[in-house]
Design a protein around this motif. Sequence first.
Motif, PDB file in Angstrom:
ATOM      1  N   GLY A  59      86.124  32.976 -21.902  1.00 53.14           N
ATOM      2  CA  GLY A  59      85.231  33.887 -21.179  1.00 53.14           C
ATOM      3  C   GLY A  59      84.787  33.318 -19.853  1.00 53.14           C
ATOM      4  N   ALA A  60      83.598  33.727 -19.431  1.00 51.86           N
ATOM      5  CA  ALA A  60      83.151  33.412 -18.075  1.00 51.86           C
ATOM      6  C   ALA A  60      82.914  31.917 -17.880  1.00 51.86           C
ATOM      7  N   VAL A 102      81.780  43.125 -13.946  1.00 52.10           N
ATOM      8  CA  VAL A 102      82.913  42.613 -14.717  1.00 52.10           C
ATOM      9  C   VAL A 102      84.211  43.307 -14.329  1.00 52.10           C
ATOM     10  N   GLY A 103      85.312  42.702 -14.728  1.00 51.21           N
ATOM     11  CA  GLY A 103      86.624  43.309 -14.556  1.00 51.21           C
ATOM     12  C   GLY A 103      87.119  43.857 -15.888  1.00 51.21           C
ATOM     13  N   ARG A 114      87.438  39.030 -28.195  1.00 57.37           N
ATOM     14  CA  ARG A 114      88.680  38.658 -27.507  1.00 57.37           C
ATOM     15  C   ARG A 114      88.627  37.223 -27.017  1.00 57.37           C
ATOM     16  N   LEU A 138      75.608  37.314 -19.712  1.00 53.20           N
ATOM     17  CA  LEU A 138      76.109  37.145 -18.338  1.00 53.20           C
ATOM     18  C   LEU A 138      75.082  37.533 -17.285  1.00 53.20           C
ATOM     19  N   GLY A 187      93.804  32.833 -17.228  1.00 55.65           N
ATOM     20  CA  GLY A 187      93.542  34.019 -16.388  1.00 55.65           C
ATOM     21  C   GLY A 187      92.067  34.288 -16.192  1.00 55.65           C
ATOM     22  N   ALA A 188      91.263  33.206 -16.202  1.00 59.36           N
ATOM     23  CA  ALA A 188      89.815  33.379 -16.029  1.00 59.36           C
ATOM     24  C   ALA A 188      89.493  33.828 -14.609  1.00 59.36           C
ATOM     25  N   HIS A 189      88.592  34.753 -14.485  1.00 57.78           N
ATOM     26  CA  HIS A 189      88.085  35.232 -13.192  1.00 57.78           C
ATOM     27  C   HIS A 189      89.189  35.695 -12.253  1.00 57.78           C
ATOM     28  N   TYR A 222      77.333  34.746 -12.698  1.00 60.21           N
ATOM     29  CA  TYR A 222      78.575  35.540 -12.700  1.00 60.21           C
ATOM     30  C   TYR A 222      78.688  36.410 -11.439  1.00 60.21           C
ATOM     31  N   ASP A 232      90.417  39.024 -13.069  1.00 60.47           N
ATOM     32  CA  ASP A 232      90.366  40.494 -13.197  1.00 60.47           C
ATOM     33  C   ASP A 232      89.547  41.173 -12.104  1.00 60.47           C
ATOM     34  N   HIS A 233      88.383  40.608 -11.747  1.00 57.45           N
ATOM     35  CA  HIS A 233      87.554  41.302 -10.749  1.00 57.45           C
ATOM     36  C   HIS A 233      88.188  41.268  -9.365  1.00 57.45           C
ATOM     37  N   LEU A 256      89.371  42.721 -18.078  1.00 57.32           N
ATOM     38  CA  LEU A 256      89.873  41.849 -19.151  1.00 57.32           C
ATOM     39  C   LEU A 256      89.323  42.189 -20.538  1.00 57.32           C
ATOM     40  N   ASP A 257      87.995  42.237 -20.660  1.00 55.12           N
ATOM     41  CA  ASP A 257      87.405  42.348 -22.004  1.00 55.12           C
ATOM     42  C   ASP A 257      87.762  43.672 -22.682  1.00 55.12           C
TER      43      ASP A 257
HETATM   44  C1  GLA Z   1      83.699  37.789 -18.440  1.00 56.31           C
HETATM   45  C2  GLA Z   1      83.917  39.138 -17.771  1.00 56.31           C
HETATM   46  C3  GLA Z   1      85.411  39.417 -17.566  1.00 56.31           C
HETATM   47  C4  GLA Z   1      86.092  38.247 -16.867  1.00 56.31           C
HETATM   48  C5  GLA Z   1      85.723  36.953 -17.538  1.00 56.31           C
HETATM   49  C6  GLA Z   1      86.252  35.763 -16.786  1.00 56.31           C
HETATM   50  O1  GLA Z   1      84.207  37.799 -19.736  1.00 56.31           O
HETATM   51  O2  GLA Z   1      83.354  40.154 -18.581  1.00 56.31           O
HETATM   52  O3  GLA Z   1      85.589  40.618 -16.860  1.00 56.31           O
HETATM   53  O4  GLA Z   1      85.790  38.239 -15.498  1.00 56.31           O
HETATM   54  O5  GLA Z   1      84.325  36.784 -17.676  1.00 56.31           O
HETATM   55  O6  GLA Z   1      87.630  35.808 -16.733  1.00 56.31           O
END
Ligand code: GLA
Length: 362
Positions: A325-326, A153-154, A9, A204, A14-16, A209, A18-19, A156-157
Amino acid sequence: MRVVISPYRICPIGAHSDHQGGPTLGMAVSAHTVLTFAPDATSTIRLTSDNFPGEVIIDLERLTSVDEHAGPADWSRYVAAAALVLRDRLPESPVGIRGHVRGTLPGGGLSSSASVLLAYLSALADVNDIVLSPEDKVDLALRAEREFVGIKVGILDPAAIVGGRRGQLLSIDSRAARWEGIPLGDNAPEFHILIAASGVTRNLAGTDYNRRVGECFAACRKLTSLAGLDDIAGLHDLDDAVFEQWGDRLPTPERRRARHFFTERARVRRGIELWKQGDVAGFGELMNASCQSSIDNWEAGSPELIELQRTLTEKPEVYGSRFSGAGFGGCIVALVSDFAAVAKNLPGRVFRVESDDGVRVL
Ligand code: GLA
């Protein structure tokens, strides 16, 4: 033999978020984990890989933790984690899988970890006749990563990998665990998705993270108390006005993380509108701003990654780009009008991908 196609993906904006329960944007792309498998009547998982060494062997009837089985630790943990979260739903004598797994691109920054987890979950569910709804898949992949791999993690992924639809951007509501495909507006110019790999891939678990996520929650608790509120689960539960009024009372790292969250939330909301209008150039500018915030406020990005994104920003054929990503390694995702012109003379490896459907068993 059957095959699971589990996409990687991208997250253009929209980085960071989701958590913290906030909104984010994802897209499944045409680079995949491909797991070829057949049922194994002895309740054993046996897997080899093009990308990872050795063979993973897991006895499903004896599995109790991610560490107690044969196989190279780095990748067998993910197989074991998928089996462990599914354990309650497996029959008494579960069917195992024999198979081979490969990734079609270097994974760093494209969520290869959620992609492999969803591949293993889908194959195990398939051979055991377990029907998983999209929500189940997202929930199980999330639990596997949080409980057994140990990253906070949140959504998103897994949401992007499960809910992706070809030709659409996925708008993800992390708090409600819902997602919705957003078609691109009619007047949009033609564009391509370019992935530029920095060559630095980091798991990660070896990054900051979790610490950054912790700083967000600390900022959230302080803002909540300064504003005299309670029952707040994440920064998304706070209005921008709370941060505007009280943000300068936070210690510097927490203030920066919170600033990233609130500005990124606004970019996601605006990005959805621009996408619907087909305004790829406007959307790209938000990607650039999002990346700048990742550098300044999230303090992510290796020197190689920052340099690569700067180079992309200067090219006239690039609508926008950001860390995918992160942001602790991995790659840059860019929306471009002319792939060949942008790819020419870029350092590292460059790939072209398209939006794709979510995880499926063929
Ligand atoms: C990683 C995490 C996601 C999200 C991104 C940053 O991919 O797995 O949950 O927090 O970083 O947006």
